[in-house]
Design a protein around this motif. Structure first.
Motif, PDB file in Angstrom:
ATOM      1  N   UNK A  41       0.788  -1.265  -0.141  1.00 58.86           N
ATOM      2  CA  UNK A  41       0.018   0.043  -0.025  1.00 58.86           C
ATOM      3  C   UNK A  41       0.673   1.143  -0.146  1.00 58.86           C
ATOM      4  N   UNK A  45       0.663   4.120  -2.834  1.00 63.31           N
ATOM      5  CA  UNK A  45       0.554   5.597  -2.435  1.00 63.31           C
ATOM      6  C   UNK A  45       1.536   6.493  -2.774  1.00 63.31           C
ATOM      7  N   UNK A  50       0.205  10.256  -3.589  1.00 56.38           N
ATOM      8  CA  UNK A  50      -0.563  10.695  -2.168  1.00 56.38           C
ATOM      9  C   UNK A  50       0.267  10.582  -1.091  1.00 56.38           C
ATOM     10  N   UNK A  51       1.525  10.001  -1.236  1.00 54.33           N
ATOM     11  CA  UNK A  51       2.632  10.199  -0.037  1.00 54.33           C
ATOM     12  C   UNK A  51       3.847  10.243  -0.425  1.00 54.33           C
ATOM     13  N   UNK A  70       2.281  21.243  -4.756  1.00 55.22           N
ATOM     14  CA  UNK A  70       1.284  20.636  -4.096  1.00 55.22           C
ATOM     15  C   UNK A  70      -0.178  20.578  -5.197  1.00 55.22           C
ATOM     16  N   UNK A  74      -1.819  17.380  -7.276  1.00 54.17           N
ATOM     17  CA  UNK A  74      -3.054  16.962  -7.114  1.00 54.17           C
ATOM     18  C   UNK A  74      -3.700  16.868  -8.461  1.00 54.17           C
ATOM     19  N   UNK A  77      -2.440  14.057 -10.569  1.00 52.64           N
ATOM     20  CA  UNK A  77      -3.094  12.916 -10.310  1.00 52.64           C
ATOM     21  C   UNK A  77      -4.324  12.578 -10.747  1.00 52.64           C
ATOM     22  N   UNK A  83      -7.253   5.406  -9.544  1.00 55.78           N
ATOM     23  CA  UNK A  83      -7.089   4.765  -8.287  1.00 55.78           C
ATOM     24  C   UNK A  83      -8.199   4.139  -7.975  1.00 55.78           C
TER      25      UNK A  83
END
Lengths: 208, 404
Positions: A41, A45, A50-51, A70, A74, A77, A83
Motif C-alpha cells: 500500500x 500511495x 498521495x505519499x 502541491x 493534485x 493525479x 485509483x
C-alpha cells in the motif's frame, strides 16, 4: 512509461521500507505481490502521488511527481492516474453518474456525458446510473469505482486489493474488467494483491 | 456538477441537521428584522406626524400625554385651556402658524377633531372628493376613515362622546360628510375634521340636557369657551428656547415639544427593544454554534469524501472553499427565510393591531436589511472556518487505506 527510482520511505515510528527499481512500459499490466505488511500500500500511495517518499523519485511519462507543487500534483493525479481502492469510497450523497462527473470536475476537465454513459454500459451497470451508492451491492460499487478511475482516460490505473471483499465470481469479473478496460483505454495497470485468484490473469509480477 | 451541487446534495443528505440550522438562523434573523422594521416604521411615523409642529400648548399635566393626545391622537388630552388665552398666544409675534384643536368625540374609534383651515395648511392636506367643511356640523373625512367606515359624501352620522367607545352618543345633532381627503400617509388619514363650533354645539346641548343641576357651571364654561390644544409653528428657530419658557412660566398652560417628547418616548421603548435585540443575537450565536458542531461532527464522516476528492485531483483550497460554502449556504438560506418570516410576522401583527394610528406593515423593505444578509453570511463563514481548516490536516493516503 513509469519509472520508480531507488525509493525508500521511513515512517514516523521508525519503520523503514526500501523498494527495488521498477519500470513499467505503456499499457503494460503488472501484479504487485507481497505479504501483508510488506509495504504494498505504501508503494502504491507513493506511485499515485498521495505519499511523499523519504527518498527517491517517481517519474510518470517524464514528470517527476514529487517535484511538482502541491496543487500541480493534485491536478496531475486527477488527470493521469486512476485509483481503485480496496473499498469503493464513493461519495454517498451523489448518485452513480454524479460520482463519475465529480472525477472530471475535480480534475478540472470538461464533463463527457457520453463517455460516462458508455463506461457504465461497458461495465454492465448502465441501468444503475441514477442510483445512490447505498442502493448498490459490493460488486456493483467496485464496478462504479473502476468506472470512476477511468473517467479521465488515465495513463496509469492502480488497483489496491480490488478483490479482497468480493466472492469468486465477482472477483473474476472485476479482474477481467480491469485488464480489458485498461487495454481499451490505453492505460498501464498495476494490481496490488495477495489474492491467489488474481495471479492467473497477469504475467508480469513485481515482488516485495 | 459544481460546488453548489455537491454542497446542496450533501445538505439534502443530512436534511434534519440542515433544517435545524436553517431554522435557528431564520429565528434570529426574523426577530432582528421585526425589531428593525417595527422601530424604523414607528420612528418614521412619529417623525412624519410631528414634522412641522414645533410646539404644542395645552393644559398642565404630563407633557408626553399632551403630545400623544394632540399630535399622535393616541392618549387622552390633559384637559382644556381657555380659548381666550390660546388666541392671545396665537397672536404672539414669534408664532408663524397656530392651529387650535378641540377634541372630545369619536365616531367608531376615529377622533372627531374641531379645528380651522390652518390645520389643512399645517399638514398640507388636499381634497380627493367633495369639499372641506364650512359650516357647523359639516365634516371632512380622512381617507382611511372613509374606506373603513364606508361613509360617503352626503351621509350623516352621530358622534359618540369620549375618544373611544360608542356608548354615549350625541343624538341631537348629526354630522354631515362634505368631503374626503387624499391619503397623506400620516395621522390625518384616521381623523374626522370639522370646525370648532361643531364641537361646542355638541357639548352645549349635551350638558344642558343631562346635567341640569350644574347649569351655573356649564354656563360659565360656555361663556369663556375652551379648546384642547394649540399646535404651533415658530417664525424662526430662535424661539425654541424662549417661547416654551414664556408659556410655562407666565400662563396657566404648558408647552411641550414633539421632538423632545417622542425622543423620550423612544428611549423608554428602547429598553424593551434592546432586550429583544440581545435575545436575537443570542439565538444567532446558538445557530452559529449549532452549525459549527454539525459541520465539525460531519467532518469525521466527510473525511473520506474529501480524501476521495483530493485523490481525484481537487486542491486543498478548493475543498476548504467547499466546506465553507456549505456553512455559508445554510446561513444564507436561513437569513432569507428569516427576513421572509420577519416581514410576514410584522404584516400579521399589523392586521391584528387595534390602534389604527400606528399601523405596522411587513410589505416595505429597507436597504439596511442587506446588512442582515451580510451578518448571516459572516456567521456562516465564522462557524465553518474551523471545520474547513481540517481539510489541511487530512492525510489522504492513511484515510483511504484504512477501513471505514
Amino acid at each position: 512509461m513509469i519509472r520508480v527510482n531507488s525509493l525508500a520511505h521511513v515512517y514516523d515510528k521508525g519503520r523503514r521500507l526500501k523498494f527495488p527499481c521498477w519500470e513499467i512500459g505503456d499499457m503494460e499490466q503488472w501484479l504487485l505481490l507481497g505479504a501483508s505488511g510488506s509495504g504494498k500500500s505504501t508503494l502504491l500511495n507513493i506511485i499515485s502521488g498521495l505519499l511523499k517518499p523519504s527518498q527517491g523519485a517517481v517519474l510518470i511519462n517524464g514528470t517527476d511527481l514529487y517535484n511538482l507543487p502541491v496543487r500541480g500534483l493534485d491536478r496531475f493525479r486527477g488527470r493521469h492516474i486512476g485509483i481503485i481502492f480496496q473499498r469503493p469510497h464513493l461519495i454517498r450523497s451523489l448518485d452513480v453518474l454524479d460520482n463519475l462527473e465529480l472525477a472530471a470536475v475535480m480534475a478540472g476537465l470538461p464533463i463527457d456525458h457520453e463517455r460516462n454513459r458508455s463506461l457504465l454500459a461497458d461495465l454492465g451497470i448502465g441501468d444503475l446510473a441514477k442510483n445512490y451508492p447505498d442502493q448498490l451491492s459490493q460488486g456493483q460499487l467496485q464496478r462504479v469505482s473502476v468506472a470512476r478511475a477511468l473517467v479521465n482516460k488515465p495513463d496509469l490505473l492502480i488497483a489496491d486489493e480490488p478483490t479482497s471483499s468480493l466472492d469468486d465470481e465477482n472477483a473474476n469479473q472485476v479482474i477481467k474488467m480491469l485488464t480489458t478496460q485498461a487495454k481499451d483505454n490505453g492505460a498501464a495497470l498495476i494490481i496490488a494483491t495477495h489474492d491467489a485468484r488474481v495471479r492467473d490473469h497477469l504475467t508480469k509480477t513485481y515482488l516485495l | 456538477m459544481n460546488i453548489l451541487k455537491i454542497s446542496s446534495k450533501n445538505l439534502v443528505r443530512n436534511r434534519l441537521t440542515t433544517i435545524l440550522n436553517i431554522i435557528l438562523v431564520a429565528f434570529g434573523v426574523g426577530i432582528l428584522s421585526v425589531l428593525f422594521l417595527a422601530s424604523t416604521q414607528i420612528n418614521n411615523k412619529l417623525e412624519n406626524n410631528a414634522k412641522d409642529i414645533d410646539l404644542v400648548v395645552g393644559a398642565k399635566g404630563s407633557p408626553l400625554q399632551l403630545i400623544l393626545s394632540s399630535v399622535y391622537h393616541i392618549d387622552n388630552p390633559t384637559g382644556n385651556i381657555p380659548a381666550k388665552d390660546a388666541y392671545q398666544l396665537m397672536r404672539n409675534p414669534m408664532v408663524k402658524r397656530a392651529v387650535p384643536l378641540a377634541l372630545g368625540d369619536n365616531y367608531s374609534g376615529y377622533r372627531i377633531v374641531g379645528t380651522d383651515s390652518s390645520f389643512t395648511n399645517l399638514y398640507g392636506l388636499s381634497i380627493q372628493k367633495g369639499s372641506y367643511w364650512h359650516k357647523d356640523l359639516e365634516v371632512t373625512l380622512g381617507s382611511n376613515v372613509a374606506v373603513t367606515s364606508g361613509l360617503k359624501i352626503g351621509d350623516s352620522f352621530f358622534g359618540a362622546h369620549g375618544l373611544t367607545g360608542s356608548g354615549d352618543i350625541h343624538k341631537k345633532y348629526a354630522y354631515q360628510v362634505m368631503g374626503i381627503l387624499k391619503p397623506q400617509g400620516n395621522i390625518t388619514d384616521n381623523l374626522i375634521l370639522t370646525n370648532i363650533g361643531s364641537v361646542y354645539k355638541m357639548h352645549e346641548e349635551k350638558h344642558t340636557e343631562n346635567h341640569k343641576h350644574t347649569a351655573a357651571e356649564e354656563a360659565k364654561e360656555i361663556n369663556d369657551k375652551q379648546i384642547t390644544a394649540l399646535l404651533i409653528q415658530y417664525k424662526s428657530p430662535m424661539s425654541v428656547v424662549v417661547f416654551p419658557r414664556m408659556v410655562n412660566h407666565s400662563t396657566n398652560m404648558q408647552a411641550a415639544s414633539p421632538a423632545m417628547e417622542s425622543a423620550r418616548l423612544f428611549s423608554l421603548i428602547g429598553v424593551g427593544i434592546d432586550t429583544l435585540k440581545w435575545f436575537a443575537i443570542f439565538i444567532m450565536g446558538v445557530a452559529a454554534l449549532s452549525i459549527f458542531i454539525s459541520l465539525y461532527n460531519a467532518m469525521k464522516e466527510r473525511k473520506y469524501d474529501l480524501a476521495i476528492m483530493r485523490c481525484l485531483g481537487a486542491s486543498k483550497p478548493k475543498l476548504f472553499f467547499l466546506v465553507m460554502f456549505e456553512g455559508v449556504l445554510v446561513t444564507f438560506m436561513g437569513t432569507c427565510l428569516g427576513l421572509l418570516i420577519g416581514h410576514a410576522a410584522l404584516e400579521v401583527i399589523g392586521i391584528y393591531q387595534e390602534t389604527s394610528q400606528a399601523k405596522l406593515t411587513g410589505l416595505t423593505a429597507f436597504p439596511q436589511e442587506i446588512y442582515l444578509i451580510w451578518i448571516g453570511l459572516f456567521i456562516g463563514a465564522l462557524a465553518s472556518l474551523i471545520p474547513a481548516m481540517q481539510i489541511y490536516k487530512v492525510d489522504i493516503a492513511a484515510t483511504l487505506t484504512k477501513d471505514r
